[in-house]
Each structure stands twice: as structure tokens, then as C-alpha cells.
Design a protein around this motif. Structure first.
Motif, PDB file in Angstrom:
ATOM      1  N   VAL A   9       0.902  -1.205  -0.046  1.00 48.51           N
ATOM      2  CA  VAL A   9      -0.004   0.187   0.101  1.00 48.51           C
ATOM      3  C   VAL A   9       1.015   1.280  -0.053  1.00 48.51           C
ATOM      4  O   VAL A   9       1.595   1.404   0.690  1.00 48.51           O
ATOM      5  N   ASP A  10       0.794   2.169  -1.025  1.00 52.07           N
ATOM      6  CA  ASP A  10       1.370   3.283  -0.732  1.00 52.07           C
ATOM      7  C   ASP A  10       0.509   4.536  -0.201  1.00 52.07           C
ATOM      8  O   ASP A  10      -0.356   5.144  -0.551  1.00 52.07           O
ATOM      9  N   ILE A  11       1.196   4.703   1.055  1.00 53.83           N
ATOM     10  CA  ILE A  11       0.398   5.398   2.070  1.00 53.83           C
ATOM     11  C   ILE A  11       0.452   7.037   1.716  1.00 53.83           C
ATOM     12  O   ILE A  11      -0.351   7.804   2.348  1.00 53.83           O
ATOM     13  N   THR A  12       1.277   7.197   0.618  1.00 53.28           N
ATOM     14  CA  THR A  12       1.334   8.972   0.302  1.00 53.28           C
ATOM     15  C   THR A  12       0.135   9.049  -0.528  1.00 53.28           C
ATOM     16  O   THR A  12      -0.240  10.296  -0.933  1.00 53.28           O
ATOM     17  N   LYS A  13      -0.423   8.116  -1.247  1.00 48.82           N
ATOM     18  CA  LYS A  13      -1.386   8.093  -2.365  1.00 48.82           C
ATOM     19  C   LYS A  13      -2.813   8.753  -1.742  1.00 48.82           C
ATOM     20  O   LYS A  13      -3.032  10.141  -2.447  1.00 48.82           O
ATOM     21  N   PRO A  14      -3.577   8.221  -0.785  1.00 44.00           N
ATOM     22  CA  PRO A  14      -4.737   8.866  -0.236  1.00 44.00           C
ATOM     23  C   PRO A  14      -4.372  10.517   0.044  1.00 44.00           C
ATOM     24  O   PRO A  14      -5.160  11.536  -0.162  1.00 44.00           O
ATOM     25  N   VAL A  15      -3.286  10.539   0.674  1.00 44.05           N
ATOM     26  CA  VAL A  15      -3.052  12.184   1.009  1.00 44.05           C
ATOM     27  C   VAL A  15      -3.015  13.151  -0.115  1.00 44.05           C
ATOM     28  O   VAL A  15      -3.696  14.221  -0.207  1.00 44.05           O
ATOM     29  N   LEU A  16      -2.100  12.447  -1.082  1.00 46.20           N
ATOM     30  CA  LEU A  16      -1.984  13.177  -2.519  1.00 46.20           C
ATOM     31  C   LEU A  16      -3.361  13.655  -3.023  1.00 46.20           C
ATOM     32  O   LEU A  16      -3.814  14.743  -3.530  1.00 46.20           O
ATOM     33  N   SER A  17      -4.169  12.585  -3.111  1.00 48.49           N
ATOM     34  CA  SER A  17      -5.666  12.732  -3.876  1.00 48.49           C
ATOM     35  C   SER A  17      -6.378  13.579  -3.172  1.00 48.49           C
ATOM     36  O   SER A  17      -6.966  14.794  -3.651  1.00 48.49           O
ATOM     37  N   LYS A  18      -6.376  13.664  -1.911  1.00 45.39           N
ATOM     38  CA  LYS A  18      -7.090  14.711  -1.058  1.00 45.39           C
ATOM     39  C   LYS A  18      -6.663  16.045  -1.407  1.00 45.39           C
ATOM     40  O   LYS A  18      -7.378  16.875  -1.614  1.00 45.39           O
TER      41      LYS A  18
END
Lengths: 225, 225
Positions: A9-18
Motif C-alpha cells: 500500500v502506498d500510504i502517500t497516495k490518499p494524502v495526495l489525492s485529497k
């Protein structure tokens, strides 16, 4: 039965999408007022706030600033003392601004009903982390001051690859330092084919008016488009 | 039946715990060889690598360096050209070193069988993020160079609150800049009651030998304890 392969899981992904969604919302607010918005990034001490004071003398009430710092209201206080509209964000430990914090500052400063033509968002003093977070700006710009040395561009490719403007600052020190401006521009061009360079001194004022003219012309293009 | 209260998960926690375990392992390796290990932190361009070149002239083969940069081998190449043992870590985008990357560098340089007395880990040029990651070092030290300005300490309290040594660098520029060293020391003392200050110029050599003597004395204390 084999056990399922664990998913990475790339935990940076959801932060960047938001963040990207909130940046898009900021961008719509900027389009609505017609202001040109810049995301200003550099190391601590490259002269961001001093340059803004100098820009205020040229641009007057056309300029407003959102200041980002880990702690203290020092920079916004300095700018207000020079008569510049400024709102401070304290990130409380975070190493970069994000679109949400900027949206909050826009609310506080009542940006949507404001006559600002050029809005500069001065990011936290940091050449690494701010480069990854879209704030909704039209353009990122980076300052590199002469005392920092001419070897920095390829060490920090994420930011120098993304800028629309490179400001080589404290240019008044050129006779006293071993700094090769052409090397800096050449190395930046190896990462980036759409940036413009200005050589500035906020101390002597060299280049500041030319840079402000460029910004006003860019803002006029927005209105024209 | 009420739905359960959602738990707030701090995603930074497990990362730090894993890092703390690896930092403890590094610390054991450092204790085993008796080297004094420093985690050197500053903005880009404060003069970390230039100071290390200058320290190499005083300490000779007693000094070794692990270099951290987002990209490029430039700094390790520079130090090797001055005859200093140096190993480069490229973080590939990460804004700070962590204990795991340092452990890898220790392996490559065969640190455990090495005669190093003073090991300096030069962190990524960044005043924010490196302050939170223990590398196993005995002491964090921060450089603040005169051109960065004397208002930086309270803007970056996480690092200035944790240092054992404050190096005020490029002190040769003091006659030419409006920089109040006493203000910097006073503001650092408001965050931190256990740091020592040195005023240095890697250019003129001022203060470098005194700082190296301090490091050798600290190393001797480790051996004595």
C-alpha cells in the motif's frame, strides 16, 4: 490453499489525492478573482520575505501574501509592517504547506472579495517536501541565493524540475563569491524545459521591477485567456 | 447497538518505532568501536561539506563521513578528493536520512573494523524533517550560516530544541551582514538547556580547531565512561 500475496500500500497516495481535490478547489477560487498565484519555495534564508518586501514597494496594493512557517508569525508581521496584506499559516511541525491550510488562509483573508492581482504563497523554508504538494497555484517558483552555492540544482531535482521561474537571489554578492550562474541555469534546463530565470537583489533592487513586470504580464494573459 | 467509535490512527508511530529499533542497533555498533557519532543538520548551503573538508585538515584519518543527499554523489566525491573517507547515501526523494539507510552505509564502509574516531553523518539539507529521526548518533548538531539570517531559531524549534552543538558558520561575513549572534544563542537557549555554541569559518579556519578539540574530548569521555 496458498495465502494471498500481500498488497503493497502506498500510504502517500490518499494524502495526495485529497490534497489534489482541495488544490482544484483553490484553483477555481483563483480563476474566479483573476489573480495570478505563485507558490514560492526555497531553503530557509534565501531571501523570500525580503524579496516580498521589495516587491511590495513596486506592486503596492496589487500584492498579497500567504506566509507559511513551522512556527512564529514573524514573516507576516514583517510584511504587514511594510504595508503588505499578509496572512500567516503556522504548520505546527509540518514541513510544507498543503491545499487545505491555504484554503483556510484564503477564507480568513476574505480572498474571494479581495482586489489582489498577484498572490504569493511563501511556503515553509524547505527545498524538498513542498515540491510535492499542489496548492492550486499557477506557477511554482524557486529562489536560490548565492551563498547557498551553485551545486544545488541537481541535488534537489524535484523542485527545480517543476518550477516556472528560477530566481537567483542576493546577486549583489556575485563579485565576492565563487558562484557560476550559468551552471545553475544549465543544470536546471537539464531537468526542465519551461522555466524563466531572473537575477535579483532585494538589497539593491536589481531585477525586482523586471520580475514584477513579468508577473503583471502573466496575470494579464490569464485575463486575456 | 451503537457503532463503535472510530479510532484515530497515528501513521507516523510505526515508522518511528521501526526507526528507533534500528537506531538502537546502530548505537550498539558505535559503542563497540568507540567512535563519537554526530548527526549534522542544516539548510542547504549552510556550509556542511565545506566545514567537513576543513575538519579533515585538522583530524586527518580520525574522521569519516556518511553523506546524505536526495540525489547526486557530489558531496562524497568532494570529500574523497580531500582525502576524507566518505560514503554517500542518495535518498531518492526522501527528505531525511533514517537509521536503516545509515546501517547500510556502515556495512558498505566496513565501519565495524574501521579506525574512525569521529563519524559525521551529514543529513539531507533540510531544517525540518531530519530532526525527528534518530540515527543512533551521540549528538545532533545544527549549522546556521550568517547569510540565512538571525531569525531562524524559533521558526525551526524541533531541531534547535534537540541539538547538543550549535555551529554559527560563515562567521567571516559578520562585518558585512546584520546578524546578531547573541540573539541566536539566546533564542536557542529558550528551547534547549544543553547545547554548546561554536563560531566558525571554514573559509578562514576560525574556530575549526577548537571545535575539533571539543569533539576529541567528547570522544575521550565516551572511552572513559
Amino acid at each position: 490453499m496458498t495465502s494471498p500475496t500481500p498488497k503493497k500500500v502506498d500510504i502517500t497516495k490518499p494524502v495526495l489525492s485529497k490534497n489534489d481535490a482541495l488544490a482544484a478547489s483553490n484553483r477555481a477560487r483563483f480563476a474566479n478573482t483573476g489573480a495570478l498565484v505563485l507558490n514560492m519555495i526555497s531553503s530557509p534564508g534565501s531571501g523570500k520575505t525580503t524579496l516580498l518586501e521589495s516587491m511590495g514597494r513596486v506592486l503596492g496594493g496589487r500584492l498579497a501574501v500567504i506566509e507559511g512557517d513551522v512556527r512564529t508569525q514573524r514573516d507576516a508581521d514583517r510584511l504587514r509592517a511594510s504595508g503588505i496584506r499578509a496572512e500567516q499559516i503556522e504548520t505546527e511541525g509540518a514541513c510544507h504547506l498543503n491545499a487545505q491550510r491555504v484554503a483556510g488562509a484564503l477564507d480568513v483573508m476574505r480572498f474571494d472579495d479581495d482586489p489582489t492581482e498577484i498572490l504569493v504563497i511563501e511556503n515553509v523554508g524547505n527545498l524538498v517536501c513542498p515540491s510535492s504538494f499542489d496548492l492550486g497555484e499557477h506557477m511554482k517558483l524557486a529562489l536560490l541565493s548565492l551563498p547557498e552555492g551553485d551545486d544545488k540544482v541537481l541535488k534537489y531535482p524535484a523542485i527545480f524540475g517543476r518550477i516556472g521561474v528560477l530566481l537567483v537571489t542576493k546577486i549583489d554578492l556575485l563579485p565576492h563569491l565563487d558562484f557560476d550562474v550559468d551552471r545553475v541555469v544549465r543544470e536546471c534546463a537539464s531537468l526542465n524545459d519551461h522555466f524563466k530565470t531572473f537575477r535579483l537583489s532585494a538589497k539593491t533592487g536589481e531585477g525586482v521591477a523586471t520580475f514584477c513586470d513579468f508577473l503583471l504580464a502573466e496575470r494579464a494573459k490569464l485575463a486575456g485567456g
